[in-house]
Design a protein around this motif. Structure first.
Motif, PDB file in Angstrom:
ATOM      1  N   ASN A   7      31.425  57.733  37.296  1.00  0.00           N
ATOM      2  CA  ASN A   7      31.135  56.728  38.320  1.00  0.00           C
ATOM      3  C   ASN A   7      30.912  57.356  39.685  1.00  0.00           C
ATOM      4  OD1 ASN A   7      31.319  54.377  36.675  1.00  0.00           O
ATOM      5  ND2 ASN A   7      33.537  54.565  36.663  1.00  0.00           N
ATOM      6  N   ALA A   8      31.028  58.676  39.760  1.00  0.00           N
ATOM      7  CA  ALA A   8      30.848  59.357  41.039  1.00  0.00           C
ATOM      8  C   ALA A   8      29.384  59.319  41.467  1.00  0.00           C
ATOM      9  CB  ALA A   8      31.321  60.810  40.934  1.00  0.00           C
ATOM     10  N   ALA A   9      29.178  59.430  42.775  1.00  0.00           N
ATOM     11  CA  ALA A   9      27.824  59.497  43.356  1.00  0.00           C
ATOM     12  C   ALA A   9      26.955  58.298  42.966  1.00  0.00           C
ATOM     13  CB  ALA A   9      27.129  60.802  42.958  1.00  0.00           C
ATOM     14  N   GLY A  10      27.590  57.160  42.705  1.00  0.00           N
ATOM     15  CA  GLY A  10      26.824  55.961  42.386  1.00  0.00           C
ATOM     16  C   GLY A  10      26.184  55.955  41.015  1.00  0.00           C
ATOM     17  N   LEU A  11      26.684  56.765  40.080  1.00  0.00           N
ATOM     18  CA  LEU A  11      26.065  56.830  38.753  1.00  0.00           C
ATOM     19  C   LEU A  11      26.431  55.631  37.875  1.00  0.00           C
ATOM     20  CD1 LEU A  11      26.432  60.633  37.965  1.00  0.00           C
ATOM     21  CD2 LEU A  11      24.337  59.390  38.468  1.00  0.00           C
ATOM     22  N   ARG A  12      27.541  54.960  38.190  1.00  0.00           N
ATOM     23  CA  ARG A  12      27.930  53.724  37.488  1.00  0.00           C
ATOM     24  C   ARG A  12      28.031  53.915  35.983  1.00  0.00           C
ATOM     25  NH1 ARG A  12      24.149  49.275  40.692  1.00  0.00           N
ATOM     26  NH2 ARG A  12      24.924  49.762  42.794  1.00  0.00           N
ATOM     27  N   GLY A  13      28.760  54.964  35.582  1.00  0.00           N
ATOM     28  CA  GLY A  13      28.999  55.195  34.167  1.00  0.00           C
ATOM     29  C   GLY A  13      27.893  55.920  33.441  1.00  0.00           C
ATOM     30  N   LYS A 199      34.045  61.170  58.845  1.00  0.00           N
ATOM     31  CA  LYS A 199      34.961  61.197  57.716  1.00  0.00           C
ATOM     32  C   LYS A 199      34.167  61.166  56.416  1.00  0.00           C
ATOM     33  CE  LYS A 199      39.095  58.903  55.895  1.00  0.00           C
ATOM     34  NZ  LYS A 199      40.052  57.788  56.087  1.00  0.00           N
ATOM     35  N   SER A 200      34.428  62.166  55.556  1.00  0.00           N
ATOM     36  CA  SER A 200      33.727  62.226  54.270  1.00  0.00           C
ATOM     37  C   SER A 200      34.302  61.196  53.304  1.00  0.00           C
ATOM     38  CB  SER A 200      33.854  63.630  53.666  1.00  0.00           C
ATOM     39  OG  SER A 200      35.202  63.942  53.428  1.00  0.00           O
ATOM     40  N   HIS A 201      33.496  60.812  52.313  1.00  0.00           N
ATOM     41  CA  HIS A 201      33.918  59.802  51.338  1.00  0.00           C
ATOM     42  C   HIS A 201      33.128  60.014  50.053  1.00  0.00           C
ATOM     43  CE1 HIS A 201      34.969  55.912  49.587  1.00  0.00           C
ATOM     44  NE2 HIS A 201      35.886  55.796  50.541  1.00  0.00           N
ATOM     45  N   ASP A 202      33.771  59.746  48.888  1.00  0.00           N
ATOM     46  CA  ASP A 202      33.075  59.899  47.608  1.00  0.00           C
ATOM     47  C   ASP A 202      31.881  58.956  47.492  1.00  0.00           C
ATOM     48  OD1 ASP A 202      34.840  61.847  46.824  1.00  0.00           O
ATOM     49  OD2 ASP A 202      36.168  60.494  45.733  1.00  0.00           O
ATOM     50  N   ASN A 203      31.998  57.787  48.090  1.00  0.00           N
ATOM     51  CA  ASN A 203      30.886  56.838  48.128  1.00  0.00           C
ATOM     52  C   ASN A 203      29.993  57.206  49.311  1.00  0.00           C
ATOM     53  OD1 ASN A 203      29.145  54.657  48.433  1.00  0.00           O
ATOM     54  ND2 ASN A 203      30.711  53.142  47.932  1.00  0.00           N
ATOM     55  N   PHE A 204      28.765  57.609  49.036  1.00  0.00           N
ATOM     56  CA  PHE A 204      27.900  58.099  50.107  1.00  0.00           C
ATOM     57  C   PHE A 204      27.649  57.045  51.191  1.00  0.00           C
ATOM     58  CE2 PHE A 204      24.904  56.200  47.134  1.00  0.00           C
ATOM     59  CZ  PHE A 204      23.991  55.570  47.964  1.00  0.00           C
ATOM     60  N   LEU A 205      27.757  55.764  50.834  1.00  0.00           N
ATOM     61  CA  LEU A 205      27.553  54.717  51.833  1.00  0.00           C
ATOM     62  C   LEU A 205      28.684  54.677  52.854  1.00  0.00           C
ATOM     63  CD1 LEU A 205      26.239  51.816  49.568  1.00  0.00           C
ATOM     64  CD2 LEU A 205      24.907  53.253  51.113  1.00  0.00           C
ATOM     65  N   MET A 206      29.845  55.198  52.469  1.00  0.00           N
ATOM     66  CA  MET A 206      31.003  55.205  53.353  1.00  0.00           C
ATOM     67  C   MET A 206      31.198  56.549  54.045  1.00  0.00           C
ATOM     68  SD  MET A 206      32.180  52.123  52.874  1.00  0.00           S
ATOM     69  CE  MET A 206      33.858  52.170  53.479  1.00  0.00           C
ATOM     70  N   ASN A 226      25.666  59.160  55.497  1.00  0.00           N
ATOM     71  CA  ASN A 226      25.209  57.975  54.768  1.00  0.00           C
ATOM     72  C   ASN A 226      23.742  57.664  55.070  1.00  0.00           C
ATOM     73  OD1 ASN A 226      25.535  56.971  57.374  1.00  0.00           O
ATOM     74  ND2 ASN A 226      27.392  55.815  56.864  1.00  0.00           N
ATOM     75  N   PHE A 227      23.314  57.952  56.301  1.00  0.00           N
ATOM     76  CA  PHE A 227      21.906  57.735  56.653  1.00  0.00           C
ATOM     77  C   PHE A 227      21.014  58.753  55.946  1.00  0.00           C
ATOM     78  CE2 PHE A 227      18.157  58.199  59.403  1.00  0.00           C
ATOM     79  CZ  PHE A 227      17.738  56.883  59.470  1.00  0.00           C
ATOM     80  N   ILE A 228      21.494  60.006  55.863  1.00  0.00           N
ATOM     81  CA  ILE A 228      20.749  61.048  55.151  1.00  0.00           C
ATOM     82  C   ILE A 228      20.578  60.663  53.685  1.00  0.00           C
ATOM     83  CG2 ILE A 228      20.815  63.444  54.378  1.00  0.00           C
ATOM     84  CD1 ILE A 228      22.344  64.104  56.958  1.00  0.00           C
TER      85      ILE A 228
END
Length: 241
Positions: A7-13, A199-206, A226-228
């Protein structure tokens, strides 16, 4: 890792390879054997007689998909395409047990396993106290083996930027012109104390980490992670290219 669903990097399984190609990857070859399983294998394109070996893994560089690395009794791994698991019933037979014992002895002799400690006791520095006190040459070599000043420590070499996923990434950014402009992420921005900004986050949007982006004309601009990431995904077409 490219075949592991996450589920990392937005792969959703999905698996990374599946997300990239849009197809479910075939992992059947990874399900047939376990590490160091007993197997029968044949060389010479399957024309050889079956021989006993240990399973080491998938031969990724082979042109044939179902090709595996096998450890024969010689101790030198070979690549074989005809491999069969030793069944549970076979392992109960006296003939297999004899072959298994002969194989294990040859492997032990090849790798000189008799030199290994059987009592699992750690060496004590007290065993060398007299030599360390009386023999300067031994003491110097002993100390160098444990703490060689010429060999840099791993902690000294660690640099968070070395493992930064955004550094050196290329993207296109809309700067208000007729076409988006090419840019490259060149630096992870830090404050005057050397601490990363944002602040870094596993969810790139955050992820609000700040980076410096340099355009083809030399212009530099601060930009959030997140913009990148959003600009990178915006560059992917409907066919995921």
């Amino acid at each position: 890792m490219q075949l592991t669903a996450t589920n990392a990097a937005g792969l959703r399984g999905q698996t990374p390879l599946g997300a990239l190609t849009g197809e479910t990857p075939d992992i059947s070859q990874y399900l047939d054997f376990g590490w160091y399983d007993w197997v029968w294998f044949k060389e010479n394109a399957g024309l050889d007689v079956p021989r006993l070996g240990r399973f080491l893994g998938i031969s990724e560089s082979a042109t044939i998909m179902t090709t595996y690395w096998i450890l024969p009794e010689s101790g030198i791994p070979v690549s074989a395409g005809t491999v069969q698991r030793v069944t549970h019933l076979e392992q109960q037979t006296d003939s297999f047990k004899e072959k298994c014992s002969a194989y294990t002895k040859k492997i032990a002799d090849t790798f000189k396993e008799d030199r290994l400690s059987k009592d699992a006791k750690m060496p004590s520095i007290s065993d060398w106290e007299d030599l360390l006190e009386e023999d300067d040459d031994f003491a110097a070599e002993f100390n160098q083996a444990f703490d060689n000043p010429d060999v840099p420590k791993e902690d000294d070499l660690f640099d968070p930027d070395t493992y930064d996923n955004y550094l050196n990434m290329e993207l296109t950014v809309d700067r208000g012109g007729e076409y988006p402009e090419f840019a490259r992420v060149t630096k992870h921005l830090k404050d005057h104390q050397g601490n990363p900004i944002g602040k870094s986050h596993d969810n790139f949007l955050m992820d609000t980490s700040m980076y410096e982006v340099e355009f083809a004309d030399g212009h530099k601009q601060a930009m959030a992670a997140n913009f990148i990431a959003q600009n990178m995904f915006a560059s992917v077409d409907e066919e995921e290219r």
